[in-house]
Design an enzyme around this catalytic site. Structure first.
Site, PDB file in Angstrom:
ATOM      1  N   SER A 141      53.086 -95.940  24.365  1.00 53.44           N
ATOM      2  CA  SER A 141      54.631 -96.019  24.185  1.00 53.44           C
ATOM      3  C   SER A 141      55.005 -96.803  25.246  1.00 53.44           C
ATOM      4  O   SER A 141      54.707 -96.443  26.382  1.00 53.44           O
ATOM      5  CB  SER A 141      54.990 -94.726  23.657  1.00 53.44           C
ATOM      6  OG  SER A 141      56.643 -95.028  23.823  1.00 53.44           O
ATOM      7  N   TYR A 154      56.194 -86.345  25.461  1.00 47.25           N
ATOM      8  CA  TYR A 154      55.746 -87.194  24.499  1.00 47.25           C
ATOM      9  C   TYR A 154      55.204 -88.318  25.528  1.00 47.25           C
ATOM     10  O   TYR A 154      54.066 -88.956  25.246  1.00 47.25           O
ATOM     11  CB  TYR A 154      57.074 -87.829  23.494  1.00 47.25           C
ATOM     12  CG  TYR A 154      56.583 -88.841  22.771  1.00 47.25           C
ATOM     13  CD1 TYR A 154      55.596 -88.797  21.643  1.00 47.25           C
ATOM     14  CD2 TYR A 154      56.785 -90.350  23.409  1.00 47.25           C
ATOM     15  CE1 TYR A 154      55.294 -90.024  21.067  1.00 47.25           C
ATOM     16  CE2 TYR A 154      56.431 -91.472  22.328  1.00 47.25           C
ATOM     17  CZ  TYR A 154      55.723 -91.076  21.255  1.00 47.25           C
ATOM     18  OH  TYR A 154      55.419 -92.133  20.761  1.00 47.25           O
TER      19      TYR A 154
HETATM   20  P1  NDP Z   1      55.194 -91.908  11.615  1.00 50.03           P
HETATM   21  O1  NDP Z   1      55.588 -90.784  11.883  1.00 50.03           O
HETATM   22  O2  NDP Z   1      55.919 -93.054  10.990  1.00 50.03           O
HETATM   23  O3  NDP Z   1      53.577 -91.891  10.756  1.00 50.03           O
HETATM   24  C1  NDP Z   1      52.796 -91.132  11.618  1.00 50.03           C
HETATM   25  C2  NDP Z   1      51.568 -91.066  10.729  1.00 50.03           C
HETATM   26  O4  NDP Z   1      50.342 -90.275  11.666  1.00 50.03           O
HETATM   27  C3  NDP Z   1      51.295 -90.784   9.420  1.00 50.03           C
HETATM   28  O5  NDP Z   1      50.359 -91.353   8.794  1.00 50.03           O
HETATM   29  C4  NDP Z   1      50.940 -89.268   9.296  1.00 50.03           C
HETATM   30  O6  NDP Z   1      50.039 -88.640   8.416  1.00 50.03           O
HETATM   31  C5  NDP Z   1      49.979 -89.525  10.915  1.00 50.03           C
HETATM   32  N1  NDP Z   1      49.631 -88.152  11.518  1.00 50.03           N
HETATM   33  C6  NDP Z   1      50.654 -87.189  11.909  1.00 50.03           C
HETATM   34  N2  NDP Z   1      49.703 -86.245  12.470  1.00 50.03           N
HETATM   35  C7  NDP Z   1      48.637 -86.371  12.120  1.00 50.03           C
HETATM   36  C8  NDP Z   1      47.453 -85.655  12.609  1.00 50.03           C
HETATM   37  N3  NDP Z   1      47.524 -84.425  13.137  1.00 50.03           N
HETATM   38  N4  NDP Z   1      46.145 -86.245  12.245  1.00 50.03           N
HETATM   39  C9  NDP Z   1      46.197 -87.187  11.627  1.00 50.03           C
HETATM   40  N5  NDP Z   1      47.478 -88.052  11.070  1.00 50.03           N
HETATM   41  C10 NDP Z   1      48.304 -87.801  11.506  1.00 50.03           C
HETATM   42  O7  NDP Z   1      54.733 -92.633  12.993  1.00 50.03           O
HETATM   43  P2  NDP Z   1      54.893 -94.283  13.594  1.00 50.03           P
HETATM   44  O8  NDP Z   1      54.298 -95.195  12.573  1.00 50.03           O
HETATM   45  O9  NDP Z   1      56.019 -94.502  14.089  1.00 50.03           O
HETATM   46  O10 NDP Z   1      53.972 -94.119  14.941  1.00 50.03           O
HETATM   47  C11 NDP Z   1      52.545 -94.401  14.854  1.00 50.03           C
HETATM   48  C12 NDP Z   1      52.217 -94.461  16.479  1.00 50.03           C
HETATM   49  O11 NDP Z   1      52.993 -95.216  17.311  1.00 50.03           O
HETATM   50  C13 NDP Z   1      52.219 -93.060  17.063  1.00 50.03           C
HETATM   51  O12 NDP Z   1      51.121 -92.887  18.040  1.00 50.03           O
HETATM   52  C14 NDP Z   1      53.532 -93.104  18.171  1.00 50.03           C
HETATM   53  O13 NDP Z   1      53.513 -92.449  19.050  1.00 50.03           O
HETATM   54  C15 NDP Z   1      53.359 -94.863  18.363  1.00 50.03           C
HETATM   55  N6  NDP Z   1      54.824 -95.378  18.557  1.00 50.03           N
HETATM   56  C16 NDP Z   1      55.693 -95.086  17.910  1.00 50.03           C
HETATM   57  C17 NDP Z   1      56.936 -96.046  18.017  1.00 50.03           C
HETATM   58  C18 NDP Z   1      58.133 -96.272  16.985  1.00 50.03           C
HETATM   59  O14 NDP Z   1      58.947 -96.321  17.722  1.00 50.03           O
HETATM   60  N7  NDP Z   1      57.985 -95.905  15.941  1.00 50.03           N
HETATM   61  C19 NDP Z   1      57.088 -96.322  19.531  1.00 50.03           C
HETATM   62  C20 NDP Z   1      56.140 -96.288  20.336  1.00 50.03           C
HETATM   63  C21 NDP Z   1      54.752 -95.853  19.927  1.00 50.03           C
HETATM   64  P3  NDP Z   1      50.855 -88.032   7.169  1.00 50.03           P
HETATM   65  O15 NDP Z   1      51.740 -88.823   6.234  1.00 50.03           O
HETATM   66  O16 NDP Z   1      49.817 -87.530   6.398  1.00 50.03           O
HETATM   67  O17 NDP Z   1      51.934 -87.041   7.860  1.00 50.03           O
END
Ligand code: NDP
Length: 246
Positions: A141, A154
């Site tokens: 991030s 985080y």
């Molecule tokens: P979302 O919350 O939109 O999606 C999260 C995804 O991760 C879902 O598919 C969820 O599955 C899955 N997930 C959550 N916990 C677990 C777990 N324990 N095991 C397996 N899968 C899991 O997140 P984003 O798309 O926004 O984020 C994706 C990545 O990008 C993350 O690592 C985040 O930290 C990073 N990021 C995001 C930013 C943003 O502004 N959005 C900025 C910087 C970094 P399910 O649907 O089954 O719950």
């Protein structure tokens, strides 16, 4: 689509948001894709169906990345379905905001479990199971740079992920496997938008000189560059994809 040259990619947390966009993009770029998810099977199956509708190959596999045994099953299911693994995208992550003085043990433990231990679990499997010439991308991030209030735990998990990225890239010497991180800025997904007022979202969107939020497809494009042949010489690095915020 050419199955004889197709590579195999695991994308963790690919049922929604950035992970779903990465899965779709890698499928278009001639990868068979494993769409991992934690609990949302319906959303994961929808991603799979969209890939199949476009002529690609994909399966959905449930696994909590925080659980080492589940991660081992995820890798085994991938090998059983597609015969091997070339690419790991460590995208699954959670975000819980709080000033440090109010942060509970649960807030700390859960973010460490998914963001840091989850990444460790998949990297450890990938280090022995990825085929030579593979690619690993960890989602960090840009908060590691901006260090905004309330994001302490985080951002600390993501700083640790960046450190693992650089060290694993060296440990895989001789295997022609690159390990990099992509560090998005604010990106329009549930993780970012949940719990934020329209005013706060607008203010965060203006933090970069392009004055908009990133889209999941913006981030998928940066990941696709590092996974593809043009990214081959980039190794052990962090690519901040944030419109110039930092
Ligand atoms: P979302 O919350 O939109 O999606 C999260 C995804 O991760 C879902 O598919 C969820 O599955 C899955 N997930 C959550 N916990 C677990 C777990 N324990 N095991 C397996 N899968 C899991 O997140 P984003 O798309 O926004 O984020 C994706 C990545 O990008 C993350 O690592 C985040 O930290 C990073 N990021 C995001 C930013 C943003 O502004 N959005 C900025 C910087 C970094 P399910 O649907 O089954 O719950």
């Amino acid at each position: 689509m050419n199955i004889s040259t197709q590579r195999v990619a695991i994308v963790t947390g690919a049922s929604r948001g950035i992970g779903a966009a990465i899965a779709a993009r890698l499928a278009r770029d001639n990868h068979a894709v494993v769409v991992n998810y934690a609990g949302n099977a319906t959303a994961a199956e929808k991603v799979v169906h969209e890939i199949e509708a476009g002529g690609g190959r994909a399966i959905a596999v449930q696994a909590d990345v925080a659980d080492p045994a589940a991660v081992a099953r995820l890798f085994a299911a991938t090998e059983a379905a597609f015969g091997g693994i070339d690419v790991l995208i460590n995208n699954a992550g959670i975000l819980m905001l709080s000033p440090l003085q109010n942060s509970s043990d649960d807030l700390f433990d859960r973010q460490i479990a998914v963001n840091l231990k989850g990444t460790f679990n998949t990297l450890r499997e990938a280090a022995t199971r990825l085929r030579d010439g593979g690619r690993i991308i960890n989602l960090s991030s840009s908060l590691v740079g901006t260090k905004l209030e309330t994001y302490g735990v985080y951002a600390a998990t993501k700083a640790a992920v960046e450190t693992l990225t650089a060290i694993l890239s060296k440990e895989l010497r001789g295997r022609k496997i690159t390990v990099n991180a992509v560090a998005p800025g604010p990106t329009s997904t549930e993780l970012f938008l949940n719990g934020k007022s329209d005013e706060l979202v607008a203010r965060l969107a203006k933090m970069n000189p392009l004055e908009r939020l990133g889209t999941p497809e913006d981030i998928a494009a940066a990941v696709a560059f590092l996974v593809g042949p043009d990214g081959a010489w980039v190794n052990g690095q962090v690519l901040r994809a944030n419109g110039g915020m930092i």
